[in-house]
Design a protein around this motif. Structure first.
Motif, mmCIF file in Angstrom:
data_model
loop_
_atom_site.group_PDB
_atom_site.id
_atom_site.type_symbol
_atom_site.label_atom_id
_atom_site.label_comp_id
_atom_site.label_asym_id
_atom_site.label_seq_id
_atom_site.Cartn_x
_atom_site.Cartn_y
_atom_site.Cartn_z
ATOM 1 N N ILE A 153 12.923 -2.325 -24.402
ATOM 2 C CA ILE A 153 13.993 -1.982 -23.464
ATOM 3 C C ILE A 153 13.976 -0.482 -23.182
ATOM 4 C CG2 ILE A 153 16.495 -1.859 -23.155
ATOM 5 C CD1 ILE A 153 16.723 -4.465 -24.728
ATOM 6 N N GLY A 154 13.793 0.311 -24.226
ATOM 7 C CA GLY A 154 13.751 1.756 -24.043
ATOM 8 C C GLY A 154 12.595 2.193 -23.160
ATOM 9 N N LEU A 155 11.408 1.597 -23.367
ATOM 10 C CA LEU A 155 10.252 1.933 -22.534
ATOM 11 C C LEU A 155 10.475 1.511 -21.083
ATOM 12 C CD1 LEU A 155 7.294 0.961 -24.892
ATOM 13 C CD2 LEU A 155 8.087 3.261 -24.303
ATOM 14 N N ALA A 156 11.134 0.376 -20.877
ATOM 15 C CA ALA A 156 11.435 -0.067 -19.514
ATOM 16 C C ALA A 156 12.356 0.927 -18.822
ATOM 17 C CB ALA A 156 12.075 -1.460 -19.547
ATOM 18 N N PHE A 157 13.376 1.418 -19.517
ATOM 19 C CA PHE A 157 14.263 2.435 -18.941
ATOM 20 C C PHE A 157 13.476 3.692 -18.581
ATOM 21 C CE2 PHE A 157 18.163 0.301 -20.548
ATOM 22 C CZ PHE A 157 18.962 0.490 -19.439
ATOM 23 N N ALA A 206 0.820 -1.212 0.000
ATOM 24 C CA ALA A 206 0.000 0.000 0.000
ATOM 25 C C ALA A 206 0.854 1.261 0.000
ATOM 26 C CB ALA A 206 -0.927 -0.004 1.217
ATOM 27 N N GLY A 207 2.043 1.182 0.577
ATOM 28 C CA GLY A 207 2.905 2.353 0.646
ATOM 29 C C GLY A 207 3.648 2.644 -0.647
ATOM 30 N N TYR A 208 3.476 1.788 -1.661
ATOM 31 C CA TYR A 208 4.224 1.957 -2.906
ATOM 32 C C TYR A 208 3.290 1.885 -4.117
ATOM 33 C CZ TYR A 208 7.967 0.689 0.314
ATOM 34 O OH TYR A 208 8.822 0.654 1.389
ATOM 35 N N ARG A 209 2.080 2.416 -3.985
ATOM 36 C CA ARG A 209 1.082 2.222 -5.033
ATOM 37 C C ARG A 209 1.500 2.810 -6.366
ATOM 38 N NH1 ARG A 209 -4.144 3.502 -1.192
ATOM 39 N NH2 ARG A 209 -4.245 1.463 -0.189
ATOM 40 N N ARG A 210 1.933 4.080 -6.370
ATOM 41 C CA ARG A 210 2.306 4.713 -7.638
ATOM 42 C C ARG A 210 3.486 3.995 -8.267
ATOM 43 N NH1 ARG A 210 3.612 10.747 -6.223
ATOM 44 N NH2 ARG A 210 4.858 9.582 -4.724
ATOM 45 N N GLU A 211 4.483 3.680 -7.432
ATOM 46 C CA GLU A 211 5.686 3.037 -7.945
ATOM 47 C C GLU A 211 5.374 1.640 -8.484
ATOM 48 O OE1 GLU A 211 5.301 4.377 -4.990
ATOM 49 O OE2 GLU A 211 6.566 6.174 -5.071
ATOM 50 N N LEU A 212 4.479 0.926 -7.792
ATOM 51 C CA LEU A 212 4.141 -0.425 -8.236
ATOM 52 C C LEU A 212 3.370 -0.416 -9.543
ATOM 53 C CD1 LEU A 212 3.252 -2.240 -4.901
ATOM 54 C CD2 LEU A 212 5.094 -2.822 -6.477
ATOM 55 N N VAL A 213 2.578 0.623 -9.772
ATOM 56 C CA VAL A 213 1.885 0.718 -11.060
ATOM 57 C C VAL A 213 2.904 0.805 -12.192
ATOM 58 C CG1 VAL A 213 0.440 2.188 -12.499
ATOM 59 C CG2 VAL A 213 -0.237 1.714 -10.148
ATOM 60 N N LEU A 214 3.900 1.678 -12.029
ATOM 61 C CA LEU A 214 4.924 1.834 -13.062
ATOM 62 C C LEU A 214 5.744 0.555 -13.218
ATOM 63 C CD1 LEU A 214 6.113 5.468 -12.246
ATOM 64 C CD2 LEU A 214 4.725 4.732 -14.185
ATOM 65 N N LEU A 215 6.141 -0.042 -12.092
ATOM 66 C CA LEU A 215 6.943 -1.255 -12.172
ATOM 67 C C LEU A 215 6.123 -2.435 -12.700
ATOM 68 C CD1 LEU A 215 9.029 -0.972 -8.876
ATOM 69 C CD2 LEU A 215 9.781 -0.541 -11.224
ATOM 70 N N SER A 216 4.809 -2.414 -12.487
ATOM 71 C CA SER A 216 3.958 -3.460 -13.054
ATOM 72 C C SER A 216 3.945 -3.384 -14.573
ATOM 73 C CB SER A 216 2.526 -3.323 -12.519
ATOM 74 O OG SER A 216 2.489 -3.563 -11.137
ATOM 75 N N VAL A 217 3.996 -2.167 -15.091
ATOM 76 C CA VAL A 217 4.063 -2.012 -16.546
ATOM 77 C C VAL A 217 5.394 -2.569 -17.059
ATOM 78 C CG1 VAL A 217 4.026 -0.386 -18.464
ATOM 79 C CG2 VAL A 217 2.534 -0.009 -16.498
ATOM 80 N N VAL A 218 6.486 -2.300 -16.325
ATOM 81 C CA VAL A 218 7.788 -2.876 -16.694
ATOM 82 C C VAL A 218 7.696 -4.399 -16.691
ATOM 83 C CG1 VAL A 218 10.215 -3.097 -16.025
ATOM 84 C CG2 VAL A 218 9.069 -0.887 -15.808
ATOM 85 N N ALA A 249 5.016 -6.212 -17.137
ATOM 86 C CA ALA A 249 4.194 -6.627 -18.277
ATOM 87 C C ALA A 249 4.997 -6.598 -19.576
ATOM 88 C CB ALA A 249 2.973 -5.723 -18.396
ATOM 89 N N ILE A 250 5.847 -5.581 -19.717
ATOM 90 C CA ILE A 250 6.710 -5.505 -20.903
ATOM 91 C C ILE A 250 7.644 -6.706 -20.947
ATOM 92 C CG2 ILE A 250 8.624 -4.221 -21.940
ATOM 93 C CD1 ILE A 250 7.256 -1.648 -20.984
ATOM 94 N N ALA A 251 8.213 -7.064 -19.782
ATOM 95 C CA ALA A 251 9.133 -8.200 -19.726
ATOM 96 C C ALA A 251 8.423 -9.494 -20.104
ATOM 97 C CB ALA A 251 9.731 -8.313 -18.319
ATOM 98 N N VAL A 252 7.191 -9.672 -19.621
ATOM 99 C CA VAL A 252 6.423 -10.873 -19.972
ATOM 100 C C VAL A 252 6.126 -10.904 -21.470
ATOM 101 C CG1 VAL A 252 4.209 -12.043 -19.664
ATOM 102 C CG2 VAL A 252 5.402 -11.104 -17.675
ATOM 103 N N ALA A 253 5.737 -9.749 -22.012
ATOM 104 C CA ALA A 253 5.431 -9.681 -23.441
ATOM 105 C C ALA A 253 6.655 -10.030 -24.287
ATOM 106 C CB ALA A 253 4.920 -8.288 -23.799
ATOM 107 N N VAL A 254 7.821 -9.507 -23.876
ATOM 108 C CA VAL A 254 9.058 -9.799 -24.612
ATOM 109 C C VAL A 254 9.393 -11.281 -24.517
ATOM 110 C CG1 VAL A 254 11.550 -9.412 -24.642
ATOM 111 C CG2 VAL A 254 9.994 -7.474 -24.430
#
Length: 339
Positions: A187-191, A145-157, A159-164
């Motif tokens: 890779i660029g989007l993950a960065f 709960a203390g990392y909601r914004r950060e986890l949203v962004l890292l969840s997208v990373v 998802a990108i890794a799974v897609a790749v």
């Protein structure tokens, strides 16, 4: 797609250098040398892949079918695993040399594998490491709960890794250079997403590590009067100005309070909802806000040093993270309003 890939390749290499010289400074990982080293290896592997993608997409140099490309491809997943493991678990032996060697076996073997086998196998291996990461994050679900914004962004990373990883299994279906262009874009989007996450919370790795220590440990506060200790902690900060000590650390502060480091870490995490490093930065920034308005002729640097920051860059980074603006902007806004 190729133009976008080339643009993000340049961004990736620049971002890797920036992260290496800023985020991965030794001071950010004082008790995690393996995590820091593997983070730097990960940056080098990703930047190397992007440079090879550039040579293939721009100059048509067939370096993506080389042993070097295979080695770098196999290096990414274990480097990320070894970077994350000390932060997400309490396994003290995880960083010892004897516990690391087997991660290097696939990397060493990659150069001898046929390219048609190496590429899908690298992504299968990466999927295994991603499963471990997902499992580790799930075990920390109560603290997320203390990392909601950060986890949203890292969840997208994630998802990108799974897609790749999935795309790597069917790369032959993508015509020409399209697979490598898409991989370079990913890779660029993950960065980009990692940079955004660290901009929101620069000390995220240290805060996660402290949270993990609390989450995995049995409670150490059974014999501690938590309310009285919190009152003493507040007195040390508000009346004793303990935060002005630039060398103030969790062990040093816990000694002042007569606690162990685990007890103080758990107390701050469970009762205040934050890690020690975040708590200390907030104390210093609060004091700096008062000084900026009370002493308008004092330089911003002198204010930052007076409240315990060791450099102007650290002061600006913490102030922007907590207040969403620079110290100078805060002073101009509040002094201009007469507050």
């Amino acid at each position: 797609m190729t133009s976008l890939a080339l643009l993000l390749i340049g961004y990736s290499v620049f971002s890797a250098l920036l992260l290496a010289f800023t985020h991965f400074r030794a001071g950010r990982y004082p008790e995690q040398p393996v995590s820091r080293a593997m983070g730097l290896v990960l940056l080098a592997a990703l930047a190397g892949l992007q440079l090879l993608h550039f040579a293939w997409l721009q100059w048509h140099a067939d370096v993506v079918h080389s042993p070097l490309y295979s080695v770098l491809l196999f290096l990414v997943a274990p480097a990320f695993f070894l970077f994350s493991q000390p932060l997400l678990t309490q396994k003290e032996g995880a960083g010892r040399p004897r516990a690391l060697w087997w991660h290097a076996v696939p990397v060493a073997a990659a150069a001898a594998l046929p390219w048609g086998v190496a590429l899908p196998l690298a992504f299968v291996l990466g999927t295994g490491y991603l499963v471990w990461l997902a499992r580790s994050l799930y075990r920390l679900r109560a603290e997320r709960a203390g990392y909601r914004r950060e986890l949203v962004l890292l969840s997208v990373v994630f998802a990108i890794a799974v897609a790749v990883a999935l795309m790597g299994q069917f790369h032959a279906l993508l015509p020409g250079k399209l697979f490598f262009a898409v991989y370079a874009v990913c890779i660029g989007l993950a960065f980009l997403l990692v940079q955004l996450t660290l901009a929101l919370r620069p000390a995220l790795p240290e805060e996660v590590r402290q949270t993990v220590q609390t989450a995995y440990a049995n409670t150490t506060l059974n014999n501690v009067d938590c309310e009285a200790t919190l009152t003493r902690l507040q007195a040390l900060m508000q009346n004793g100005h303990a935060y002005t000590d630039p060398d103030l650390s969790l062990p040093r502060l816990s000694e002042k309070l007569g606690l162990t480091t685990h007890q103080l870490s758990e107390l701050i995490n469970t009762r205040l909802g934050k890690g020690f490093s975040r708590y200390l930065r907030e104390q210093r920034v609060d004091a700096a806000k008062a000084m900026l308005c009370a002493e308008p002729s004092a330089s911003v640097l002198s204010v930052g040093l007076a409240v315990g920051f060791t450099s102007q860059s650290n002061f600006y980074e913490a102030f922007r993270e907590i207040e969403g603006m620079t110290p100078g902007q805060h002073r101009k806004l509040h002094v201009g309003q007469g507050t």
